[in-house]
Design a protein around this motif. Structure first.
Motif, PDB file in Angstrom:
ATOM      1  N   HIS A 123       0.851  -1.190   0.000  1.00 39.38           N
ATOM      2  CA  HIS A 123       0.000   0.000   0.000  1.00 39.38           C
ATOM      3  C   HIS A 123       0.887   1.240   0.000  1.00 39.38           C
ATOM      4  CE1 HIS A 123       1.245  -0.359   4.190  1.00 39.38           C
ATOM      5  NE2 HIS A 123       0.955   0.933   4.344  1.00 39.38           N
ATOM      6  N   ASP A 125       0.638   5.084   1.971  1.00 37.41           N
ATOM      7  CA  ASP A 125      -0.162   5.704   3.030  1.00 37.41           C
ATOM      8  C   ASP A 125      -1.004   6.813   2.406  1.00 37.41           C
ATOM      9  OD1 ASP A 125       1.037   3.923   4.729  1.00 37.41           O
ATOM     10  OD2 ASP A 125       2.506   5.350   5.506  1.00 37.41           O
ATOM     11  N   HIS A 179       4.770   0.421  -0.037  1.00 32.60           N
ATOM     12  CA  HIS A 179       5.518  -0.390   0.924  1.00 32.60           C
ATOM     13  C   HIS A 179       4.647  -1.507   1.477  1.00 32.60           C
ATOM     14  CE1 HIS A 179       3.639   2.975   3.083  1.00 32.60           C
ATOM     15  NE2 HIS A 179       3.617   2.217   4.162  1.00 32.60           N
ATOM     16  N   PHE A 195       1.351   9.057  11.336  1.00 30.11           N
ATOM     17  CA  PHE A 195       0.753   9.559  10.084  1.00 30.11           C
ATOM     18  C   PHE A 195       0.355  11.021  10.257  1.00 30.11           C
ATOM     19  CE2 PHE A 195      -0.359   5.062  10.589  1.00 30.11           C
ATOM     20  CZ  PHE A 195       0.156   4.525   9.418  1.00 30.11           C
TER      21      PHE A 195
HETATM   22 FE   LIG Z   1       2.074   2.239   5.568  1.00 27.78          FE
END
Ligand SMILES: [Fe+2]
Ligand SMILES: O=C(O)CCC(=O)C(=O)O
Length: 247
Positions: A123, A125, A179, A195
């Motif tokens: 995926h 982020d 990643h 995040f």
């Molecule tokens: Fe991630």
């Protein structure tokens, strides 16, 4: 287990705070070999340390301080990215608006069949920038030139992963990093991802200074909350969600 379940996420909605193991909304999706504990940390109005573990005794204080420091580092890094593009230092940070910061601690138990099991599927982020620390076990991989490269653990290192909204804001000059986490048969692994996202109501598009007649926008504008909902409904499958906004 009882202690973990005392902090369980609300199973009826995605991206809630607390302990969980299923990230996507679809019950048929392939499961990751992972437990996680998610903390809502910024803005301060979302930060409620009473929802965080109380043991060890300084956990909540350390987590709050870590959140503050990571938030400052994320701002500095977005500033450097802005400068590298010839933009005013605060340009991208302003485009993101107030930071919504979440800290996710991932726990990957040893896996009996690591060759057929991912700790966390491929995926990118979804927000602006992720700062990640991992223990000495290793398992994080990034996709480069269609090959998975292991990010070797270094003590005291912070891995910087650019996320999808930064790809959009920079009109594709910076790409979000695809990643995944692999598993291993012998040792449990921990990572902590911080995040930094826009608010759900924020509209994200390429920054106006980077768009001109000779350099048209490459991504459609998106309301960040819609982006998140679609990500959790469809699943990541690498970078398909950001690719879907390409014009
Ligand atoms: Fe991630
Ligand atoms: O555990 C890792 O190294 C990766 C975690 C990650 O990519 C995430 O939580 O989004």
């Amino acid at each position: 287990m009882d202690e973990k379940l005392a902090y369980a996420c609300d199973p009826s909605s995605s991206a809630t705070e607390g302990y969980g193991s299923r990230m996507l909304e679809n019950d048929d999706s392939v499961l990751d070999w992972r437990d996680y504990f998610d903390h809502h940390t910024l803005p301060l109005s979302r930060r409620d340390p009473s929802r965080w573990p109380s043991s060890p005794p300084d956990y909540r204080q350390v987590m709050a301080e870590y959140s503050d420091r990571m938030g400052l580092l994320a701002k500095q890094l977005l500033g450097l990215i802005s400068e590298s593009l010839g933009l005013p230092t605060s340009c991208i940070e302003r485009w993101v608006g107030e930071f919504y910061q979440n800290i996710t601690i991932s726990y990957y138990p040893p896996c009996p069949q690591p060759d057929v099991t991912l700790g966390l599927q491929a995926h990118s982020d979804m927000g602006a920038i992720t700062l990640l620390i991992q223990d000495d076990v290793g398992g994080l991989q990034v996709l480069k030139d269609r090959e998975w490269i292991t990010v070797e653990p270094l003590s005291n290192a912070i891995v910087v992963l650019l996320a999808d909204q930064t790809e959009i804001m920079t009109n594709g000059i910076y790409r979000s990093a695809e990643h995944r986490a692999i598993t291993n048969a012998s040792r449990a692994r921990l990572s902590i991802a911080t995040f930094h996202d826009p608010s759900k109501a924020r509209k994200i598009s390429p920054v106006s200074e980077l768009v001109s007649d000779s350099s048209p926008p490459r991504y459609r504008e998106v309301v960040y909350g819609d982006y998140v909902s679609s990500w959790y409904t469809k699943g990541p499958e690498g970078k398909r969600n950001v690719d879907a906004l390409l014009l």
